[in-house]
Write an enzyme that holds these catalytic residues in place. Structure first.
Site, PDB file in Angstrom:
ATOM      1  CG  HIS A 127      36.833  37.641  28.251  1.00 13.06           C
ATOM      2  ND1 HIS A 127      37.357  37.883  27.071  1.00 13.06           N
ATOM      3  CD2 HIS A 127      35.803  38.455  28.396  1.00 13.06           C
ATOM      4  CE1 HIS A 127      37.064  38.896  26.554  1.00 13.06           C
ATOM      5  NE2 HIS A 127      35.966  39.292  27.307  1.00 13.06           N
ATOM      6  CG  PHE A 369      42.034  45.751  30.124  1.00 12.05           C
ATOM      7  CD1 PHE A 369      43.072  46.134  29.348  1.00 12.05           C
ATOM      8  CD2 PHE A 369      41.228  46.920  30.216  1.00 12.05           C
ATOM      9  CE1 PHE A 369      43.670  47.228  29.021  1.00 12.05           C
ATOM     10  CE2 PHE A 369      41.657  48.241  29.840  1.00 12.05           C
ATOM     11  CZ  PHE A 369      42.675  48.220  29.418  1.00 12.05           C
ATOM     12  CB  CYS A 370      40.622  39.021  29.086  1.00 11.29           C
ATOM     13  SG  CYS A 370      42.088  38.528  28.275  1.00 11.29           S
ATOM     14  CB  ALA A 371      36.896  42.732  30.868  1.00 10.54           C
TER      15      ALA A 371
END
Ligand SMILES: Cc1ncc(COP(=O)(O)O)c(C=O)c1O
Length: 443
Positions: A127, A369-371
């Site tokens: 992100h 995982f911020c993805a």
């Protein structure tokens, strides 16, 4: 110099602070912490702590004081630019701007690109790399399934990009899968289309040497806390022109060379790069720690890579024997650093992570995982309905015992079930009657 040979591996690597940390289990026992979450934040290197200790008596204001300690601190801060430049093989003319972390560096770059810059990136980015770019000129390319497909997809996307300044953003190593992206080849494609390329090295910098000139990249960003220097500094290294033309990222002291009172308004002369984008008192401790980590890592690549690859092979081999284990993969043909994200059919990732911590003293990450975009797609590909996975990540603090403990713990959880009762609270799995005591400084 502090080196540690970890049991079960043959290589000596720089030692980390907290290698002997004991953590409580829900059963009341204590065990050595198995930190398999290096990709989120790596522990501090012993030598980084030594470097910080050495600086602290001299710690004083940077760029702001005539006192001798201020001069020393200023010198430390300014010298760190060259130490980082060497670490990434940057050009002498490249700007080195210190920031808080990779996210901060990418936001600074996003604010500095000329208006109407066409931005091209893969939708598998973290992100921090995915979100700062908005508007009609941003092309999000669906994540390819091989390195060759990535090169073709970028070529196609750039061929369709509007005329004008162009920028490609690419990760060096995926934070979801650890796979190494073909950065040099992507940079060649970018160059052919007159585009600049920025390398998100947050996950690459702790694991592989980087040379901006050899790779042909224009910008490199990474975070201190992922390279074993958790003192709040990050960096953006790269071509100075766009940064110099941009409005300051933060406004305030340090970013200005002169402010004059014109009655109804203030006249402000902004400083040149890098100070232009470093308003406020600089984080000299963080920057010194980051530069020290760069030098320590640079001296040990051979051992570090051997250590991590040995443990990665052990981890993958062990995990593949767990019933229901499915590893997430984007670039199926790529080498990878020590990051393995996976699902285990029939088990919620959050539950597994909670039980690994509570019953086995193992730290892993769970979630997306911020993805979110890529994790959502990859978990579906492996047949999971939850948009979540578990991530185990290896680094200098990892031992063979940690890896073996994870594999054994997962096997026990999957085949025998947990030994404790868990419940969901605010969307997170937690052990019931959790009496694990916090360290005394928190009590
Ligand atoms: C590939 C990648 N890029 C960017 C970031 C953001 O780093 P930071 O949280 O240090 O800003 C991360 C963090 O996990 C990452 O893995």
């Amino acid at each position: 110099m502090t080196l540690a040979i970890t049991p079960g591996t043959t290589t000596a690597v720089p030692a980390v602070v907290g290698a002997d940390l004991r953590v409580p289990l829900v059963t009341g026992e204590r065990v050595t912490y198995a930190n398999l979450d290096h990709a989120a934040s790596a522990p501090c290197l012993q030598e980084v702590r030594d470097a910080v200790d050495e600086l602290l008596p001299w710690y004083a204001s940077v760029h702001r004081g005539a006192g001798f300690a201020s001069q020393v601190s200023t010198r430390v801060y300014e010298q760190a630019r060259d130490r980082v430049r060497r670490f990434v093989g940057a050009h002498a003319s490249d700007a080195v701007v210190f920031t808080r972390n990779t996210t901060d560096s990418l936001n600074l770059l996003a604010r500095s690109v000329p208006k109407n810059t066409a931005v091209v990136l893969f939708d598998s980015e973290h992100h921090a790399a995915l979100l700062p770019w908005r508007g009609p000129n941003v092309q999000r390319v669906p994540a390819p399934s091989s390195s060759g497909a990535a090169i073709v997809a970028l070529d196609r996307a750039l061929a369709a990009a509007p005329v004008g300044p162009r920028l490609v953003i690419v990760t060096g190593a995926s934070n979801v899968t650890g796979e190494l992206w073909p950065v040099a080849e992507l940079a060649k494609v970018a160059r052919r289309h007159g585009a600049r390329i920025a390398l998100d090295a947050a996950q690459l910098a702790p694991h592989r040497p980087i040379n901006a000139r050899e790779l042909g990249v224009d910008y490199i960003v990474f975070s201190g806390h992922k390279i074993y220097a958790p003192f709040g500094a990050g960096v953006l290294v790269g071509r100075a022109d766009w940064l110099q033309q941009a409005q300051p990222y933060l406004v305030g002291g340090g970013a200005t060379s002169k402010v004059t009172d014109h009655g109804d308004r203030l006249g402000v002369a902004w400083s040149a790069v890098p100070e232009r984008h470093e308003a406020g008192s600089p984080n000299v401790v963080g920057v010194h720690a980051l530069a020290a980590a760069c030098e320590i890592l640079s001296r040990h690549w051979e051992q570090t890579i051997a250590h991590e690859q040995e443990l990665l092979a052990r981890l993958q081999e062990g995990l593949r024997t767990i019933p229901g284990f499915r590893e997430l993969a984007i670039l199926t043909d790529a080498d990878k650093v020590g990051v393995v994200s996976f699902t285990i059919s029939g088990f919620d990732a959050g539950f597994l992570a909670a039980a690994l911590s509570a019953e086995y003293g193992i730290g892993v990450r769970d979630g997306a995982f911020c993805a979110h975009v890529i994790v959502g797609r990859l978990v579906k590909q492996v047949g999971s309905h939850e948009e979540r996975a578990v991530r185990a990540s290896i680094g200098l603090g990892t031992t063979a015992e940690h890896v073996d403990r994870l594999v054994a713990a997962l096997r026990a959880l999957v085949t025998e079930g947990p030994k404790w009762t868990y419940e969901q609270r605010d969307g997170r799995w937690v052990p019931q009657d959790d009496n694990r005591t916090l360290p005394p400084f928190l009590a």
